[in-house]
Design an enzyme around this catalytic site. Structure first.
Site, PDB file in Angstrom:
ATOM      1  N   ASP A   1      19.171  -5.237  22.310  1.00  0.00           N
ATOM      2  CA  ASP A   1      19.895  -5.551  22.716  1.00  0.00           C
ATOM      3  C   ASP A   1      20.610  -6.682  22.876  1.00  0.00           C
ATOM      4  O   ASP A   1      21.321  -7.825  23.321  1.00  0.00           O
ATOM      5  CB  ASP A   1      19.619  -5.065  24.153  1.00  0.00           C
TER       6      ASP A   1
ATOM      7  N   THR B   1      14.429  -6.461  19.194  1.00  0.00           N
ATOM      8  CA  THR B   1      15.472  -6.088  19.976  1.00  0.00           C
ATOM      9  C   THR B   1      16.886  -5.092  19.690  1.00  0.00           C
ATOM     10  O   THR B   1      18.044  -6.406  19.399  1.00  0.00           O
ATOM     11  CB  THR B   1      15.635  -6.018  21.369  1.00  0.00           C
TER      12      THR B   1
ATOM     13  N   HIS C   1      21.491  -1.288  26.821  1.00  0.00           N
ATOM     14  CA  HIS C   1      20.719  -1.978  28.317  1.00  0.00           C
ATOM     15  C   HIS C   1      21.196  -3.244  29.737  1.00  0.00           C
ATOM     16  O   HIS C   1      21.519  -2.388  29.661  1.00  0.00           O
ATOM     17  CB  HIS C   1      18.927  -2.745  28.651  1.00  0.00           C
TER      18      HIS C   1
ATOM     19  N   MET D   1      24.361   0.776  23.455  1.00  0.00           N
ATOM     20  CA  MET D   1      23.711   0.781  24.941  1.00  0.00           C
ATOM     21  C   MET D   1      24.060  -0.926  24.867  1.00  0.00           C
ATOM     22  O   MET D   1      24.726  -1.689  24.516  1.00  0.00           O
ATOM     23  CB  MET D   1      22.519   0.894  23.774  1.00  0.00           C
TER      24      MET D   1
HETATM   25  O1  F6P Z   1      16.109  -1.383  24.188  1.00  0.00           O
HETATM   26  C1  F6P Z   1      16.556  -0.950  23.586  1.00  0.00           C
HETATM   27  C2  F6P Z   1      17.358   0.136  24.644  1.00  0.00           C
HETATM   28  O2  F6P Z   1      17.873   1.295  23.161  1.00  0.00           O
HETATM   29  C3  F6P Z   1      18.110   0.481  25.731  1.00  0.00           C
HETATM   30  O3  F6P Z   1      19.365  -0.251  24.116  1.00  0.00           O
HETATM   31  C4  F6P Z   1      18.352   1.182  25.755  1.00  0.00           C
HETATM   32  O4  F6P Z   1      18.964   1.124  27.214  1.00  0.00           O
HETATM   33  C5  F6P Z   1      16.486   1.740  26.289  1.00  0.00           C
HETATM   34  O5  F6P Z   1      15.814   0.797  24.846  1.00  0.00           O
HETATM   35  C6  F6P Z   1      16.196   3.034  25.894  1.00  0.00           C
HETATM   36  O6  F6P Z   1      15.471   3.377  26.554  1.00  0.00           O
HETATM   37  P1  F6P Z   1      13.962   4.394  25.727  1.00  0.00           P
HETATM   38  O7  F6P Z   1      14.092   4.341  24.503  1.00  0.00           O
HETATM   39  O8  F6P Z   1      12.689   4.691  26.874  1.00  0.00           O
HETATM   40  O9  F6P Z   1      14.883   5.500  26.199  1.00  0.00           O
END
Ligand code: F6P
Length: 342
Positions: free
Chosen positions: A135, A133, A179, A177
């Site tokens: 994150d 990830t 999360h 980003m």
């Molecule tokens: O988990 C990776 C991530 O990019 C996070 O940093 C972000 O908050 C989330 O996914 C976004 O989710 P999605 O791709 O479902 O919009």
């Protein structure tokens, strides 16, 4: 042996390098049969697989995203209202796993994916997790692949914001980003020379931030850069954090302020060399674990050594930034502001 590989959750650079690392080691070292499962756990529910061989694994090391596709399907999540024609997804997954004759399932994903992997392991399947990830918030490992690429992308964006901020004598706010964790903001903020870095793990005070930025203006600093993690608390949930913080600074300091919401570019493109190496190492190590029939674990990096940890210990847990992290302490000694006045 016959193995299935899936990629689940948010995509990131390095996934294909991991698939290649698992597949080439399994095929060339151990003569295993390797299948790719489409769209994360959805592919197990819908019985969608592709055979992977040297030809399909060739040339994907540097390719972003995942050749298998991904989804955020969480098979153990229950609908709030009992749905009469709801299928028992975990049962269907086990049935398809058995029908395919898999000896092991390799799940590349973040903390949500590792939680599902742990539950499938408990239900009697042979499962190995790989921490992925941008994150960098997977419990049990010091680093996930995808993180270095995101930090590179965010840092390049911050570098670019410095020149436009200087030209206009502005404050530039960039939301990255991560999360609910502040890893990308912390590392890219330090790498990009951020003056203010806001992360969810440190409570911030709006007045402290504005006083700090006004002091910089009095010291005739041409501009300021504010790096914020998307997961910080913002009083008005209606707006994105970056938009809220930029508006607040602009109104309270009177200094022209603009925001950049960096968004999905942080998940796109070719993996950094570091992520190519890390994902390859994680993938190859997963293949070794399969050969040793060591299941129910997640590959991990601990103190610069690749190892494995029990899936039950890591599933679903988030690794957040320790406010006493050495990077934070060093940045504070250089008067970087974390919004809390320390
Ligand atoms: O988990 C990776 C991530 O990019 C996070 O940093 C972000 O908050 C989330 O996914 C976004 O989710 P999605 O791709 O479902 O919009």
């Amino acid at each position: 042996m016959r193995i299935g590989i899936l990629t689940a959750g948010g995509d990131c650079p390095g996934l294909n390098a991991a698939i290649r690392g698992i597949g080439k080691t399994a095929i060339l070292q151990y003569g295993m049969e390797v299948y790719g499962i489409s769209s994360g756990f959805l592919g197990l529910i819908n019985n969608e697989y592709v055979r992977l061989d040297e030809a399909t694994l060739s040339g994907i090391l540097t390719v972003g995203g995942t050749i298998l596709g991904t989804s955020r399907e969480k098979p153990f999540n229950k609908n709030e209202l009992p749905n009469p024609n709801e299928v028992n997804k975990p049962k269907l997954i086990k049935k398809h796993y058995d029908e395919m004759g898999f000896d092991c399932l390799v799940c590349a994903g973040g903390n949500g994916t590792q939680k599902t992997a742990a539950l499938l392991s408990e239900s009697g399947m042979n499962v190995i997790g790989i921490p992925k990830t941008i994150d960098n918030d997977v419990w049990g490992t010091d680093i996930t692949f995808g993180f270095d690429s995101a930090v590179n992308i965010a840092t390049e964006a911050i570098d670019r914001l410095h020149t436009t901020a200087n030209s206009h004598k502005r404050i530039m706010v960039i939301e990255v980003m991560g999360h609910n964790a502040g890893w990308i903001a912390l590392y890219s903020g330090i790498a990009g020379g951020g003056d203010v870095i806001l992360i969810p793990e440190i409570e911030y005070d709006e007045k402290i931030i504005c006083d700090y930025l006004v002091q910089r203006a009095y010291k005739k600093k041409n501009s300021s850069i504010v790096v914020i993690a998307e997961g910080i608390r913002v009083d008005s949930k209606k707006k994105r954090a970056g938009t809220y913080i930029a508006k607040m600074i602009n109104e309270k300091t009177g200094i022209e302020t603009r925001e950049t919401i960096l968004g999905y570019v942080q998940r796109g493109g070719s993996p950094s060399p570091m992520d190519r190496v890390l994902a390859t190492q994680y993938g190859a190590y997963a293949a070794e674990l399969i050969a040793q029939k060591k299941f129910g674990v997640m590959v991990a990096m601990k103190n610069n050594k690749i190892t494995d940890v029990s899936l039950n210990d890591v599933g679903g847990k988030t690794r957040t930034v320790d406010p006493e992290h050495s990077l934070i302490l060093q940045a504070r000694s250089m008067e970087t502001c974390f919004g809390d006045g320390k």
